[in-house]
Design an enzyme around this catalytic site. Structure first.
Site, PDB file in Angstrom:
ATOM      1  N   ASP A  91      -6.101  13.902  -4.750  1.00 51.75           N
ATOM      2  CA  ASP A  91      -7.479  14.491  -4.173  1.00 51.75           C
ATOM      3  C   ASP A  91      -7.193  16.010  -4.049  1.00 51.75           C
ATOM      4  O   ASP A  91      -6.344  16.605  -4.497  1.00 51.75           O
ATOM      5  CB  ASP A  91      -7.670  13.793  -2.805  1.00 51.75           C
ATOM      6  CG  ASP A  91      -6.712  13.985  -1.922  1.00 51.75           C
ATOM      7  OD1 ASP A  91      -5.669  14.931  -1.994  1.00 51.75           O
ATOM      8  OD2 ASP A  91      -6.665  13.567  -0.699  1.00 51.75           O
ATOM      9  N   ASP A 274     -10.585   4.348  -2.717  1.00 51.95           N
ATOM     10  CA  ASP A 274      -9.230   4.478  -2.120  1.00 51.95           C
ATOM     11  C   ASP A 274      -9.245   4.540  -0.853  1.00 51.95           C
ATOM     12  O   ASP A 274     -10.152   4.861  -0.030  1.00 51.95           O
ATOM     13  CB  ASP A 274      -8.597   6.018  -2.714  1.00 51.95           C
ATOM     14  CG  ASP A 274      -8.947   7.026  -1.711  1.00 51.95           C
ATOM     15  OD1 ASP A 274     -10.190   7.377  -1.797  1.00 51.95           O
ATOM     16  OD2 ASP A 274      -8.097   7.448  -0.799  1.00 51.95           O
ATOM     17  N   CYS A 313      -4.295 -17.366  -1.710  1.00 49.95           N
ATOM     18  CA  CYS A 313      -4.213 -15.965  -2.390  1.00 49.95           C
ATOM     19  C   CYS A 313      -2.962 -16.207  -3.275  1.00 49.95           C
ATOM     20  O   CYS A 313      -1.992 -16.827  -3.158  1.00 49.95           O
ATOM     21  CB  CYS A 313      -3.622 -15.091  -1.196  1.00 49.95           C
ATOM     22  SG  CYS A 313      -3.157 -13.291  -1.775  1.00 49.95           S
ATOM     23  N   CYS A 315      -0.721 -13.395  -4.226  1.00 46.93           N
ATOM     24  CA  CYS A 315       0.107 -12.352  -4.110  1.00 46.93           C
ATOM     25  C   CYS A 315       1.690 -12.795  -4.233  1.00 46.93           C
ATOM     26  O   CYS A 315       1.658 -13.955  -3.588  1.00 46.93           O
ATOM     27  CB  CYS A 315      -0.292 -11.414  -2.946  1.00 46.93           C
ATOM     28  SG  CYS A 315       0.450 -12.018  -1.321  1.00 46.93           S
ATOM     29  N   CYS A 318       2.468 -14.561  -0.587  1.00 44.74           N
ATOM     30  CA  CYS A 318       1.883 -15.790  -0.527  1.00 44.74           C
ATOM     31  C   CYS A 318       2.574 -16.845  -1.577  1.00 44.74           C
ATOM     32  O   CYS A 318       2.969 -17.765  -1.204  1.00 44.74           O
ATOM     33  CB  CYS A 318       0.517 -15.970  -0.214  1.00 44.74           C
ATOM     34  SG  CYS A 318      -0.338 -14.972   0.662  1.00 44.74           S
ATOM     35  N   HIS A 345       0.147  -8.149   0.343  1.00 41.58           N
ATOM     36  CA  HIS A 345      -1.038  -9.387   0.390  1.00 41.58           C
ATOM     37  C   HIS A 345      -2.329  -8.559   0.446  1.00 41.58           C
ATOM     38  O   HIS A 345      -3.490  -8.787  -0.234  1.00 41.58           O
ATOM     39  CB  HIS A 345      -0.690 -10.083   1.488  1.00 41.58           C
ATOM     40  CG  HIS A 345      -1.975 -11.054   1.998  1.00 41.58           C
ATOM     41  ND1 HIS A 345      -2.360 -12.154   1.238  1.00 41.58           N
ATOM     42  CD2 HIS A 345      -3.066 -10.563   2.795  1.00 41.58           C
ATOM     43  CE1 HIS A 345      -3.373 -12.626   1.705  1.00 41.58           C
ATOM     44  NE2 HIS A 345      -3.893 -11.806   2.515  1.00 41.58           N
TER      45      HIS A 345
HETATM   46 ZN   LIG Z   1      -1.373 -13.233  -0.162  1.00 36.97          ZN
END
Ligand SMILES: [Zn+2]
Length: 361
Positions: A91, A274, A313, A315, A318, A345
Site C-alpha cells: 500500500d 485485503d 472445510c 484447510c 481442519c 482456517h
Molecule cells: Zn478449516
C-alpha cells in the site's frame, strides 16, 4: 482483455479474471492477507500458500520505519527478504500515516509525521512513497493519497484534501512512470490509483472519474470500512458498481475482509480485497464457520469437543483433525500455535468464497 488483466467472465455483477504480475498470475476475485511487517502474523510463507492465497499485502509505512527499504533492498527485496514467492502488493503508507502516526504538518509537498517509536520526524510524499515501494520490490503498488479528506466515519472533511488527493495521485503516477521508464510490462510493477470521497456520492463519482481517466493499472477503492455502518459501505459499493468504466482494469477494495462484506463486494464488481481481520480474529480465538457464522473457541462448550472447526472445510488445520477441544486448550494456555492454526482456517475460509465465485463465472 488487456495485456495484464484477462477478464474471463462476468456473472450477476461478479467477475472472474487473471491479473498478470511480474511475480506470477493472480486469479480473481481474490482475498489478500496482510503481511504488515513482511510476514502474515504467525504464518510461514508455505502456510500462507497452503490456503490458496494468490497475493499478499505488505505495509509500506511499517517497513519504511523498520527495518527501512534500504535494508530490505540489501537483503534482496521483499520476495527474497520474506521468502514469499506469491505476488506482493504494497500500500502507499498514506492510510497508516493518517491513522497511526502523530502528524506534524501537511503541506502540498507531503506529510511530516513522528515515528511513534523513535520520535524522529519522518517525511512522506507521493514521490517518496513510490520510491520506497520500488525499493521494497513490490509487484503491485498503490498511489499515495491524502486521507485527511475523511473523518472517522468515512465522511469527507474538506474539499481541499479531496482535491489534493488527486494532485498527489498525478505526482505518484509521474514518479512511477519516471522510475519504470524503459521497463516492459512483464518486468515492471503495476500501479493502482485510489478513489476517495467518503460517503459522498457526488465526490466518489468525481474521484472515480479522475482515477479512471489516468493511465493507472488498477482502481483501488479507499476510505471504506473506516467506521461507517455496513449499510453505508454496501450502499457506496453498489453506487460505484454503476459507475466503473469499461476499461479492463482490476478493482481493489482496501481493508475489507468480513465474509459478508467480501461476498457483497465481489457481487458488485470488486476483484481484490485485503484485511487483517482473518488473522486478527484468529489470534482472538474467533473462527468463521459455514453460513458466515463466528464461533469463539475459548467458549466452555468446546472443552471436550472432538470435532474440527468446520467439517466442511478443507484447510490444513481442519484436514489434519485438530479438534476444537485442543484449540480451546491452546488458547487458554496462551500457546501461539492456536492463533496460527485458526489463521490458516480463517484465511482459507475467505479463499473458498473467492474460489466459489471463480467457479461460478
Ligand atoms: Zn478449516
Amino acid at each position: 482483455m488487456s495485456e495484464y488483466f484477462d477478464l474471463l467472465s462476468e456473472f450477476h455483477g461478479a467477475r472472474a479474471g487473471v491479473l498478470k504480475t511480474r511475480a506470477g498470475d493472480v486469479h480473481t476475485p481474490t482475498f489478500m492477507p496482510d503481511g504488515t511487517r513482511g510476514a502474515v502474523k504467525g504464518l510461514t510463507p508455505e502456510m500462507v500458500r497452503s490456503t490458496g492465497v494468490q497475493a499478499v499485502l505488505a505495509n509500506t509505512y511499517h517497513l519504511h520505519l523498520q527495518p527501512g527499504e534500504d535494508t530490505v533492498a540489501v537483503l534482496g527485496g521483499l520476495h527474497e527478504f520474506t521468502k514469499q514467492v506469491l505476488p506482493l502488493l504494497t500500500d502507499s503508507g498514506g492510510f497508516q500515516v493518517f491513522s497511526l502516526a502523530h502528524i506534524n504538518k501537511i503541506t502540498e509537498d507531503g506529510v511530516h509525521f513522528k515515528d511513534p517509536k523513535t520520535g524522529d520526524t519522518v517525511f512522506l510524499s507521493p514521490e517518496k512513497s513510490i520510491q520506497i515501494q520500488m525499493k521494497l520490490g513490490a509487484d503491485i503498488m498503490v498511489a499515495f493519497d491524502d486521507v485527511t479528506a475523511l473523518d472517522d466515519k468515512g465522511r469527507t472533511r474538506t474539499r481541499e484534501a479531496f482535491d489534493r488527493t488527486h494532485r498527489w495521485l498525478a505526482r505518484s503516477l509521474s514518479e512511477f512512470q519516471r522510475l519504470t521508464k524503459g521497463m516492459d510490462l512483464g518486468e515492471r510493477p503495476l500501479l493502482f490509483g485510489v478513489v476517495q470521497g467518503g460517503l459522498d456520492k457526488e465526490l466518489r463519482k468525481q474521484s472515480l472519474e479522475i482515477v479512471q481517466s489516468l493511465p493507472v493499472d488498477g482502481i483501488a477503492i479507499g476510505g471504506l470500512s473506516v467506521g461507517e455502518s455496513r449499510e453505508e459501505m454496501h450502499g457506496m459499493l453498489g453506487y460505484l458498481a454503476d459507475h466503473y468504466d469499461s476499461s479492463p482494469r482490476p478493482r481493489f477494495l482496501l481493508g475489507v475482509g468480513d465474509p459478508i462484506d467480501l461476498r457483497f463486494a465481489i457481487q458488485h464488481g470488486i476483484d481484490m480485497l485485503d484485511c487483517v481481520l482473518p488473522t486478527r480474529n484468529a489470534r482472538h480465538a474467533t473462527a468463521w464457520v459455514a453460513g458466515d457464522e463466528k464461533i469463539h473457541l475459548t467458549n466452555a462448550k468446546f472443552i471436550a469437543d472432538r470435532d474440527v472447526i468446520d467439517p466442511g472445510c478443507d484447510c490444513t488445520t481442519c484436514n489434519f483433525g485438530y479438534s476444537k477441544g485442543f484449540l480451546r486448550h491452546q488458547f487458554k494456555v496462551n500457546e501461539p500455535l492456536a492463533g496460527t492454526l485458526v489463521s490458516i482456517h480463517n484465511i482459507r475460509y475467505l479463499q473458498r468464497i473467492c474460489e466459489e465465485y471463480r467457479k461460478e463465472n
